[in-house]
Scaffold this motif. Structure first.
Motif, PDB file in Angstrom:
ATOM      1  N   PRO A   1       9.221   5.792   4.708  1.00 14.10           N
ATOM      2  CA  PRO A   1       9.392   6.820   3.670  1.00 14.10           C
ATOM      3  C   PRO A   1       9.805   6.225   2.336  1.00 14.10           C
ATOM      4  CG  PRO A   1      10.400   7.506   5.736  1.00 14.10           C
ATOM      5  CD  PRO A   1      10.028   6.060   5.908  1.00 14.10           C
ATOM      6  N   ASN A   2       9.314   6.839   1.267  1.00 13.37           N
ATOM      7  CA  ASN A   2       9.571   6.322  -0.081  1.00 13.37           C
ATOM      8  C   ASN A   2       9.816   7.469  -1.057  1.00 13.37           C
ATOM      9  OD1 ASN A   2       9.784   4.190  -1.986  1.00 13.37           O
ATOM     10  ND2 ASN A   2       7.673   4.515  -2.642  1.00 13.37           N
ATOM     11  N   GLY A   3      10.590   8.477  -0.616  1.00 17.06           N
ATOM     12  CA  GLY A   3      10.923   9.593  -1.484  1.00 17.06           C
ATOM     13  C   GLY A   3       9.992  10.770  -1.307  1.00 17.06           C
ATOM     14  N   THR A   4      10.335  11.882  -1.962  1.00 14.89           N
ATOM     15  CA  THR A   4       9.538  13.105  -1.876  1.00 14.89           C
ATOM     16  C   THR A   4       9.321  13.685  -3.263  1.00 14.89           C
ATOM     17  OG1 THR A   4      11.504  14.490  -1.571  1.00 14.89           O
ATOM     18  CG2 THR A   4      10.423  13.654   0.425  1.00 14.89           C
ATOM     19  N   THR A   5       8.312  14.546  -3.352  1.00 13.65           N
ATOM     20  CA  THR A   5       8.007  15.263  -4.589  1.00 13.65           C
ATOM     21  C   THR A   5       7.674  16.711  -4.236  1.00 13.65           C
ATOM     22  OG1 THR A   5       7.057  13.269  -5.597  1.00 13.65           O
ATOM     23  CG2 THR A   5       6.507  15.373  -6.610  1.00 13.65           C
ATOM     24  N   LEU A   6       8.179  17.646  -5.030  1.00 16.80           N
ATOM     25  CA  LEU A   6       7.818  19.048  -4.873  1.00 16.80           C
ATOM     26  C   LEU A   6       6.595  19.316  -5.739  1.00 16.80           C
ATOM     27  CD1 LEU A   6       8.700  21.781  -3.599  1.00 16.80           C
ATOM     28  CD2 LEU A   6       9.920  22.237  -5.756  1.00 16.80           C
TER      29      LEU A   6
ATOM     30  N   ALA B   1       0.857  -1.187   0.000  1.00 14.43           N
ATOM     31  CA  ALA B   1       0.000   0.000   0.000  1.00 14.43           C
ATOM     32  C   ALA B   1       0.888   1.230   0.000  1.00 14.43           C
ATOM     33  CB  ALA B   1      -0.917   0.011   1.221  1.00 14.43           C
ATOM     34  N   VAL B   2       0.425   2.294  -0.627  1.00 14.31           N
ATOM     35  CA  VAL B   2       1.170   3.551  -0.648  1.00 14.31           C
ATOM     36  C   VAL B   2       0.264   4.688  -0.212  1.00 14.31           C
ATOM     37  CG1 VAL B   2       2.823   2.825  -2.404  1.00 14.31           C
ATOM     38  CG2 VAL B   2       0.672   3.885  -3.112  1.00 14.31           C
ATOM     39  N   SER B   3       0.890   5.760   0.230  1.00 13.08           N
ATOM     40  CA  SER B   3       0.177   6.958   0.626  1.00 13.08           C
ATOM     41  C   SER B   3       1.147   8.121   0.521  1.00 13.08           C
ATOM     42  CB  SER B   3      -0.349   6.823   2.069  1.00 13.08           C
ATOM     43  OG  SER B   3      -1.217   7.894   2.391  1.00 13.08           O
ATOM     44  N   GLU B   4       0.644   9.331   0.735  1.00 11.60           N
ATOM     45  CA  GLU B   4       1.518  10.493   0.771  1.00 11.60           C
ATOM     46  C   GLU B   4       0.857  11.583   1.600  1.00 11.60           C
ATOM     47  OE1 GLU B   4      -1.299  10.933  -2.315  1.00 11.60           O
ATOM     48  OE2 GLU B   4       0.461   9.672  -2.649  1.00 11.60           O
ATOM     49  N   ALA B   5       1.686  12.507   2.059  1.00  8.97           N
ATOM     50  CA  ALA B   5       1.199  13.639   2.831  1.00  8.97           C
ATOM     51  C   ALA B   5       2.227  14.748   2.746  1.00  8.97           C
ATOM     52  CB  ALA B   5       0.961  13.250   4.287  1.00  8.97           C
ATOM     53  N   ALA B   6       1.769  15.993   2.905  1.00 11.88           N
ATOM     54  CA  ALA B   6       2.697  17.110   2.970  1.00 11.88           C
ATOM     55  C   ALA B   6       3.667  16.890   4.125  1.00 11.88           C
ATOM     56  CB  ALA B   6       1.929  18.412   3.170  1.00 11.88           C
ATOM     57  N   ASP B   7       4.901  17.332   3.959  1.00 11.29           N
ATOM     58  CA  ASP B   7       5.911  17.035   4.974  1.00 11.29           C
ATOM     59  C   ASP B   7       5.634  17.732   6.303  1.00 11.29           C
ATOM     60  OD1 ASP B   7       6.539  19.625   4.187  1.00 11.29           O
ATOM     61  OD2 ASP B   7       8.671  19.231   3.857  1.00 11.29           O
ATOM     62  N   TRP B   8       4.728  18.730   6.312  1.00 10.98           N
ATOM     63  CA  TRP B   8       4.355  19.396   7.568  1.00 10.98           C
ATOM     64  C   TRP B   8       3.143  18.747   8.233  1.00 10.98           C
ATOM     65  CZ3 TRP B   8      -0.639  20.649   7.182  1.00 10.98           C
ATOM     66  CH2 TRP B   8      -1.153  20.936   5.906  1.00 10.98           C
ATOM     67  N   ASN B   9       2.496  17.804   7.554  1.00 13.53           N
ATOM     68  CA  ASN B   9       1.233  17.237   8.028  1.00 13.53           C
ATOM     69  C   ASN B   9       1.509  16.109   9.031  1.00 13.53           C
ATOM     70  OD1 ASN B   9      -1.338  16.183   8.377  1.00 13.53           O
ATOM     71  ND2 ASN B   9      -1.893  16.350   6.212  1.00 13.53           N
ATOM     72  N   ARG B  10       1.789  16.497  10.263  1.00 13.83           N
ATOM     73  CA  ARG B  10       2.177  15.513  11.271  1.00 13.83           C
ATOM     74  C   ARG B  10       1.070  14.515  11.588  1.00 13.83           C
ATOM     75  NH1 ARG B  10       4.354  19.335  15.980  1.00 13.83           N
ATOM     76  NH2 ARG B  10       2.548  20.533  15.248  1.00 13.83           N
TER      77      ARG B  10
ATOM     78  N   HIS C   1       6.243  10.672   0.273  1.00 18.75           N
ATOM     79  CA  HIS C   1       5.629   9.426  -0.163  1.00 18.75           C
ATOM     80  C   HIS C   1       5.972   8.317   0.819  1.00 18.75           C
ATOM     81  CE1 HIS C   1       4.541  11.199  -4.046  1.00 18.75           C
ATOM     82  NE2 HIS C   1       5.737  11.784  -4.011  1.00 18.75           N
ATOM     83  N   LEU C   2       5.040   7.386   0.991  1.00 19.00           N
ATOM     84  CA  LEU C   2       5.218   6.306   1.957  1.00 19.00           C
ATOM     85  C   LEU C   2       4.760   4.995   1.347  1.00 19.00           C
ATOM     86  CD1 LEU C   2       3.502   8.782   3.977  1.00 19.00           C
ATOM     87  CD2 LEU C   2       5.377   7.741   5.250  1.00 19.00           C
ATOM     88  N   VAL C   3       5.361   3.900   1.813  1.00 18.88           N
ATOM     89  CA  VAL C   3       5.011   2.580   1.300  1.00 18.88           C
ATOM     90  C   VAL C   3       4.924   1.596   2.465  1.00 18.88           C
ATOM     91  CG1 VAL C   3       7.436   1.935   0.863  1.00 18.88           C
ATOM     92  CG2 VAL C   3       5.578   0.813  -0.427  1.00 18.88           C
ATOM     93  N   LEU C   4       4.031   0.637   2.325  1.00 19.50           N
ATOM     94  CA  LEU C   4       3.790  -0.366   3.358  1.00 19.50           C
ATOM     95  C   LEU C   4       3.637  -1.728   2.699  1.00 19.50           C
ATOM     96  CD1 LEU C   4       2.970  -1.177   6.324  1.00 19.50           C
ATOM     97  CD2 LEU C   4       0.607  -0.684   5.625  1.00 19.50           C
TER      98      LEU C   4
END
Length: 215
Positions: free
Chosen positions: A165-170, A143-152, A183-186
């Motif tokens: 963690p699985n990388g970042t995108t601007l 499964a994958v997901s993502e969130a803004a880096d400030w979104n604790r 980006h995140l992966v499980l």
């Protein structure tokens, strides 16, 4: 309606929540929950800034999103928009998505909760519910997901459930504004399962539709 559209028979239950694909009768409460506020207006947690829309546009856009995703469900590409009910009221939305699922066995999630119920662990509970459904009943392997880096809050849900963690995108969060998306992966093996097991109705017909029978 269940005979005509099998996903209407799918129900997932947790200790505090009921998740079921959005029916038209859920739309008024769903839209009211969004209009009451999802996040600080100074921030934008979504990659598409749909909550910036005026109330009339947000109302029409939410309904259109639900109808469009419902109409486009097929084994090769699907989005299930689950209405999240707490104490009988719709409090948010939990999306579960996949592309080329019979081959990739990967799902993607996205969600929101009205601000009035945030901070109670319900976001973790609803995502854990759809992950159990994906891993245990659809045969997903990741499964994958993502969130803004400030979104604790969102990143905290992912961390508690075992994502890495699985990388970042601007991205351009709002016109002229950038932010970093994490980006995140499980993997199924790394899923940190809650102490409870979700309950289900209507799984068999939903599985046939979403996997093309290839489980």
């Amino acid at each position: 309606m269940i005979r005509i559209w099998p996903l209407f028979g799918l129900v997932i239950t947790t200790p505090r929540l009921v998740l079921t694909p959005v029916r038209d009768e859920h739309l008024p409460e769903l839209i009211d929950a969004a209009l009451k506020g999802i996040h600080d207006p100074a921030e934008m947690p979504f990659s598409v800034p749909w909550t910036d829309a005026p109330p009339d546009a947000l109302t029409a856009g939410t309904a259109a999103h639900v109808w469009r995703t419902r109409a486009e469900v097929a084994a090769q590409a699907w989005t299930i928009s689950f209405a999240v009910l707490h104490e009988g009221r719709v409090i948010g939305l939990q999306d579960l998505m996949a592309r080329s699922f019979p081959l990739l066995r990967r799902v993607h999630s996205g969600s929101w909760l009205t601000r009035q119920v945030q901070g109670r662990g319900l976001g973790t509970e609803m995502r854990a519910a759809v992950l159990q459904f994906a891993f245990d009943h659809l045969g997903a392997t990741s499964a994958v997901s993502e969130a803004a880096d400030w979104n604790r809050a969102s990143l905290g849900v992912s961390r508690r459930l075992g994502y890495t963690p699985n990388g970042t995108t601007l991205i351009e969060a709002r016109p002229g504004e950038t932010e970093v998306q994490q980006h995140l992966v499980l993997s199924r093996e790394d899923f940190v399962r809650p102490r409870w097991a979700a309950g289900y109705r209507g799984v068999e017909a939903a599985r046939e539709l979403l996997t093309g029978g290839a489980v």
